[in-house]
Design an enzyme around this catalytic site. Sequence first.
Site, PDB file in Angstrom:
ATOM      1  N   GLU A  46       4.395-109.372   2.835  1.00 37.84           N
ATOM      2  CA  GLU A  46       3.278-110.540   2.672  1.00 37.84           C
ATOM      3  C   GLU A  46       3.405-111.551   3.920  1.00 37.84           C
ATOM      4  O   GLU A  46       4.690-111.948   4.200  1.00 37.84           O
ATOM      5  CB  GLU A  46       3.334-111.385   1.382  1.00 37.84           C
ATOM      6  CG  GLU A  46       2.320-112.584   1.148  1.00 37.84           C
ATOM      7  CD  GLU A  46       2.383-113.304   0.024  1.00 37.84           C
ATOM      8  OE1 GLU A  46       1.572-113.946  -0.350  1.00 37.84           O
ATOM      9  OE2 GLU A  46       3.616-113.073  -0.623  1.00 37.84           O
ATOM     10  N   LYS A 119      -6.134-112.110  -2.277  1.00 40.98           N
ATOM     11  CA  LYS A 119      -5.003-112.311  -3.209  1.00 40.98           C
ATOM     12  C   LYS A 119      -5.963-113.091  -4.318  1.00 40.98           C
ATOM     13  O   LYS A 119      -6.418-114.462  -3.909  1.00 40.98           O
ATOM     14  CB  LYS A 119      -3.973-113.162  -2.606  1.00 40.98           C
ATOM     15  CG  LYS A 119      -2.798-113.576  -3.801  1.00 40.98           C
ATOM     16  CD  LYS A 119      -1.711-114.023  -2.877  1.00 40.98           C
ATOM     17  CE  LYS A 119      -0.474-114.464  -3.680  1.00 40.98           C
ATOM     18  NZ  LYS A 119       0.595-114.993  -2.998  1.00 40.98           N
ATOM     19  N   CYS A 156       1.804-110.112  -4.048  1.00 36.29           N
ATOM     20  CA  CYS A 156       3.083-111.034  -4.587  1.00 36.29           C
ATOM     21  C   CYS A 156       2.548-111.717  -5.791  1.00 36.29           C
ATOM     22  O   CYS A 156       3.019-110.826  -7.036  1.00 36.29           O
ATOM     23  CB  CYS A 156       2.864-112.338  -3.442  1.00 36.29           C
ATOM     24  SG  CYS A 156       4.688-112.995  -3.616  1.00 36.29           S
TER      25      CYS A 156
END
Length: 296
Positions: A46, A119, A156
């Site tokens: 990331e 995300k 994540c």
Amino acid sequence: MSEKRILRVGLIQQANTADHSDNKRRLKEAIRSAATQGAELVVLQELHNGLYFCQTEDVNVFDQAEPIPGPSTEEFGALAAELGIVLVLSLFERRAAGLYHNTSVVLERDGSIAGKYRKMHIPDDPAYYEKFYFTPGDLGFEPIETSVGTLGVLVCWDQWYPEAARLMALAGAEMLIYPTAIGYESSDVVEEQSRQSDAWQLVQRGHAVANGLPVITVNRVGHEEDPSGQTKGIRFWGRSFVAGPQGELLCELGQEEAIQIVEVNLTRSESVRRWWPFLRDRRIDYFEDLTKRYRK
């Protein structure tokens, strides 16, 4: 059962500095090394171009954001085309003034953009002040079609949510991929650090089991200081791994920089889902309350 489909996946686990040019130079060397070892798909961590800047809230950091397509997709796209690989990037996307995302981009073998994912789950915890920087994604949970398979790319904090993994699986993802930046909080005792790290891996292996899919997770390593000096910074725990569709560990890295090639049998998911037909037995007629924040 059809013939085995074996995919060679390259994991690149790197420690970063504030020098973006050097970080990218080392990433490119690692990508070349992975391709030389036969990797067809390479996954980066990331926000791989720089430091994990979310330890503080600083408006000047927005200067690091870039458009997509933009400099990074052009630079890494040229490398993907040269090496003939599919490459998963993780970038700080500037969509418009005051509108930014934490975005993964998948580059095809010819260097073109196969797709992107913004995300969806954005944390706001001590040393992880991501809500200051990132607008929650608005592209949904849509897998990305590539020449090596259909990739369910998440990022994540998304990895803690079974709903995200499930929705990717229900949309036809053949594997789940998580670029990651997570580490130890400086004040946590060793036992708590171990519990957190183990829970992080366990929940993702659970996604593999529940969905009958391989999971590929690439985390960063190294210590990054807190610019504010309020904490002792974050030590990223690495432990990048690949799990098979029954949660079996195919590979687990340590806490140092590493390049690892892992063979993933994509045909195995078909067998596992025949043995454990979780998708068949889901009681979708009683799942409507999953869209509620809380049932009481």
